[in-house]
Structure formats: structure tokens, C-alpha cells
Write an enzyme that holds these catalytic residues in place. Structure first.
Site, PDB file in Angstrom:
ATOM      1  N   ARG A   1      -5.142  10.836  -9.793  1.00  0.00           N
ATOM      2  CA  ARG A   1      -5.995  10.690 -10.962  1.00  0.00           C
ATOM      3  C   ARG A   1      -6.166  12.084 -11.655  1.00  0.00           C
ATOM      4  O   ARG A   1      -6.290  12.038 -12.982  1.00  0.00           O
ATOM      5  CB  ARG A   1      -7.429   9.890 -10.689  1.00  0.00           C
TER       6      ARG A   1
ATOM      7  N   ARG B   1       1.364   5.725   6.871  1.00  0.00           N
ATOM      8  CA  ARG B   1       0.462   5.170   7.656  1.00  0.00           C
ATOM      9  C   ARG B   1       0.767   4.331   9.186  1.00  0.00           C
ATOM     10  O   ARG B   1       0.142   4.620  10.043  1.00  0.00           O
ATOM     11  CB  ARG B   1      -0.530   4.090   6.949  1.00  0.00           C
TER      12      ARG B   1
ATOM     13  N   ASP C   1      -6.129   0.233   3.047  1.00  0.00           N
ATOM     14  CA  ASP C   1      -4.930   1.265   3.798  1.00  0.00           C
ATOM     15  C   ASP C   1      -5.369   1.406   5.455  1.00  0.00           C
ATOM     16  O   ASP C   1      -4.492   1.905   5.867  1.00  0.00           O
ATOM     17  CB  ASP C   1      -4.890   2.247   3.075  1.00  0.00           C
TER      18      ASP C   1
END
Ligand code: S3P
Length: 451
Positions: free
Chosen positions: A38, A406, A328
Site C-alpha cells: 500500500r 506460507r 493467512d
């Protein structure tokens, strides 16, 4: 370090984690991935200089940095984690395809931001990203006036033409901060006031950061849920952004300590935004010894240091409504659950099937390969856990990651506290979100190395 995309694909040697002695030490959490994307994107949209401290220098974020250059911003790396973005007050048309690598956040947010400008851009990504659903972003952008063309199912590569957008009111059909953010970033340059309504609050970094860049964003509670409103025609101005540590990355270090006997690990500077801390609440519900100290504000977010000590965990039913604040973290929670006494029930996880991989399927396969009993559901996972005794998980699996960072980090963590080593394939993908994972873990005493 060059500020180019350095994704590593193709055949790679695996990485193996081995039963380890107590993990001990203090480490800093890497910069938050969500904030890092961002900051670069808003810096490029803004007029003037944006300085970013603590940027995550992972492959995903580097792809976004390269994209912002392609859209006309000057993007410079001025030190470790310190970047300067000089925005022209808007995007110009890129002269080549934008490659977002593995990053869903990058692709979706950049498409939203680009949609607000009179330009045509073509986006692509790696094999995983090219398989992920983009219609969820393109549908609201199309309602605002964007024209696009893409592969079947709304998959990348996708070309879109933006500019002259109309504001919309849009209720998110799925809880997705990426979709919300894409609409809000487009809304900054639309005519009228854009409203995004979310029935479940998702991470709010876009709202917070837009304000830091001088935009007005109003958040209120409506009949359907949280209403986020942004007026069009606002000009963003360069800002100083301090990126907090990523709770999603800290999770691996903390769970490693919780499951490895004798461990005590402190992770500094972890973002504690309540829309991101579902895992920590769940671990505490399971009996984890997690201590938060040094709580403070940094870069518009609350942060703290978290100490995890080896704990005897008990399985829990995770409230499905908590999913959005730990979306997540389910792979690493499933690993913690394997070491807990009794079952851990995780439901309401439909979104996990469309992440960097089908995470429900891969967690189930990986745990199965490591001797952990479980039940896989369409939108859930029940991990049976063990007796809670030390080193009670067999391990020994060769885990397929499908290039999902992950999944790789979760199973390398499992291998530290299992009886037999655990091997993961494609470990290079860990660099998308946590390039220092192996180095930091090794510094704490973890046995992780090439096989
Ligand atoms: C993110 C939002 C989540 C999360 C992803 C980062 C973001 O995705 O899984 O890693 O930065 O907005 P969804 O918006 O698809 O839930």
C-alpha cells in the site's frame, strides 16, 4: 541489493527442517506485506515524496515497486528497508506488461489504483497468480466504468482501460481486504462518493494509509455492516510511512517457540491491529504462553513485542467469524494444532482455497504426510492433535507446497518439533513474504538446511 523483481522459479533444491533444541533469542519482525504494498502504491499515486521505513523487501513487494516505476513514479531504495517514492500525482501508461509475480495483493490493488487513470495496462503474474480469481475485483471496477479483457474465468493476463470512473456503492460478496482496497483506490479518482460495505470487517490498512496520504475516508456502521466511504477527486500527497512488523510472518517464529520444548523467543515490533491478531487470540485460547510487552503506536498502527514460551496446547473450536482476522495464519495454526491435546476445529475457510494455493488441501496433505490425523471439509479443517507430549508428531513428510510460501514456512516449523525431519519443495518462494525466514530461524537455533 537491486530494486528489481528477483522471483525464483523452476526446479529448486528442497529445504529440510530437523528436530531442534530449545529456540532462544530476540528478533525483529519483517515489515508488513500489506502495508508495504500500500505504501508503494499510494506513494506512486500521490504528488511529491513519500519515504517508507521498514519496507518488506520480499519478492512480492519488489514486484509492486517495479510496477510503480512502470506507472511513472520514481522509486529508489535508499537503505535497508528504506525507500523513497516520488509520485507524479497519478499513473501514466506503462509501456510493457506489469508482472505482479506471486502477489495477489499487488495485482488487485494496482489494478484498482490504475483504473482511476486514463490509461491501458496489461497485468500478469506467476503460474499461481494466473490461476487466481480476479473477477472479484474486475466486477466492481467494471461497474465504475473500467473496460477489461482477460482469460476465461477472469484470470490473468488481463488488460484494462481506466479513467472517467463513476462512484459506486458496493457490498463485498466475500470478505476481502484486497477487493475493498481496489475499489477504494479507484474511488479516489472517481466522480462522486464510493462506498464499500463489508459485512465482516477486513484489515483496514488502506483506509488508515489513505488518511496518512491526506485523503478523507469516512467509516461508519450501517445496517449491513461497516461502510467505508471515499469521495472522488481527492489528491494524495506524499507522506512518511513507517511499516510495522508483519504479524503473519511473526506467527512462524512464535509458533516455532510454542511447540519446541524449552523455547523462549521474542519478536519485536509486531503489528497488533485488531483486524490482524486472530491467531494470537486463538493461540492464547489454546493455552499458549504469549506475552505482549512494550505496546506503542508506530506508523498509525499499534505494535508490541511478543514473547512466546514453549507451552502445552489444547485444541479449540476457532470461531468462524475470527477467520477474517487470521486468514493467512491457518496453515501455521494447523501446525500448532498438531501438537495440541485434542482436536482443533477450523471452519468458515472457503477463501483459503483461492490463496497462493488451495491451502486447505495442501495443509491436509502435508499434515497427513507427517502422520497427523485430520478431517478435511469443503470449507474447513479439523486437526486431531496428539497427546500433547513433546515430540509427539511423527514428521518425516516430503511436503508439496505448490510454490506457496506460507505452506513451506509452516511445515519447516513443524519439522523443528517433530520426531523426523520434514522436507519442503520450492523453498525459494519463501522470499515472496519473508526473505530472512531461514536466517532468523537458524539464529534462534532452528535446524533448517538444504537437503
Ligand atoms: C491482504 C488481504 C488478504 C490476505 C493477503 C493480504 C491485503 O487477502 O490473504 O495476504 O493486503 O489486503 P483477501 O483480501 O483476498 O482476503
Amino acid at each position: 541489493m537491486p530494486d528489481t523483481v528477483t522471483t525464483r522459479y523452476g526446479a529448486q533444491a528442497g529445504l529440510t527442517s530437523r528436530p531442534s533444541k530449545a529456540l532462544r533469542g530476540t528478533v525483529g519482525a519483517p515489515g508488513d506485506k500489506s502495508m508495504s504494498h500500500r505504501a508503494l502504491i499510494m506513494g506512486a499515486m500521490a504528488k511529491g515524496v513519500t519515504t517508507i521505513d521498514g519496507l518488506l523487501e520480499g519478492d512480492d513487494v519488489r514486484a509492486t515497486a517495479a510496477a510503480m516505476k512502470a506507472f511513472g513514479a520514481k522509486v529508489e531504495r535508499v537503505g535497508e528497508g528504506r525507500w523513497r517514492v516520488t509520485g507524479a500525482g497519478g499513473f501514466s501508461e506503462p509501456d510493457d506488461v506489469i508482472d505482479c509475480g506471486n502477489a495477489g495483493t499487488g495485482a488487485r490493488l494496482i489494478m484498482g489504483a490504475a483504473a482511476g487513470y486514463r490509461l491501458t495496462a496489461t497485468f500478469t503474474g506467476d503460474a499461481s497468480l494466473r490461476g487466481r480469481p480476479m473477477r472479484r475485483v474486475l466486477k466492481p471496477l467494471e461497474m465504475m466504468g473500467v473496460r477489461w479483457l482477460g482469460r476465461s474465468g477472469g484470470r490473468l493476463p488481463i488488460s484494462l482501460s481506466g479513467g472517467a470512473l463513476q462512484a459506486i456503492d458496493y457490498t463485498l460478496p466475500e470478505p476481502s481486504a484486497q477487493v475493498k482496497s481496489a475499489i477504494l483506490l479507484a474511488g479516489v479518482n472517481a466522480s462522486g462518493e464510493t462506498q464499500v460495505i463489508e459485512t465482516e470487517a477486513t484489515r483496514d490498512h488502506t483506509e488508515r494509509m489513505l488518511r496518512a496520504f491526506g485523503a478523507q475516508v469516512d467509516v461508519s456502521d450501517g445496517a449491513e455492516g461497516r461502510v467505508i466511504a471515499v469521495k472522488g477527486g481527492q489528491r494524495l500527497v506524499g507522506a512518511a510511512v513507517e511499516v510495522a512488523g508483519d504479524p503473519s510472518s511473526a506467527a512462524f517464529l512464535l509458533v516455532a517457540a510454542l511447540i519446541t520444548p524449552g523455547s523462549e523467543v521474542t519478536v519485536r515490533n509486531v503489528m497488533l491491529n485488531p483486524l490482524r491478531t486472530g491467531l494470537f487470540h486463538t493461540l492464547i485460547d489454546m493455552g499458549a504462553d504469549l506475552e505482549i510487552t512494550n505496546r506503542r503506536e508506530a506508523g498509525g498502527e499499534s505494535v508490541g513485542d511478543i514473547t512466546a514460551r514453549h507451552s502445552s496446547l489444547t485444541g479449540v473450536v476457532v470461531p468462524p467469524r475470527r477467520a477474517v482476522s487470521m486468514i493467512d495464519e491457518y496453515p501455521i495454526l494447523a501446525v500448532a494444532a498438531a501438537f495440541a491435546r485434542g482436536p482443533t476445529v477450523m471452519r468458515g475457510l472457503g477463501e483459503l482455497r483461492v490463496k497462493e494455493s488451495d491451502r486447505i488441501a495442501l495443509v491436509a496433505a502435508g499434515l497427513g504426510a507427517c502422520g497427523v490425523a485430520l478431517e478435511e471439509e469443503a470449507e474447513g479443517l479439523i486437526v486431531m492433535g496428539t497427546s500433547g507430549a513433546n515430540h509427539d508428531v511423527r514428521g518425516g513428510g516430503a511436503v508439496i507446497t505448490h510454490g506457496d510460501h506460507r505452506i513451506a514456512m509452516s511445515f519447516l516449523t513443524l519439522g523443528l518439533a517433530a520426531r523426523e525431519p520434514v522436507r519442503v519443495d520450492e523453498p525459494g518462494m519463501i522470499a515472496t513474504s519473508f526473505p530472512d525466514f531461514v536466517a532468523l530461524m537458524s539464529g534462534l537455533g532452528a535446524q533448517i538446511g538444504a537437503d
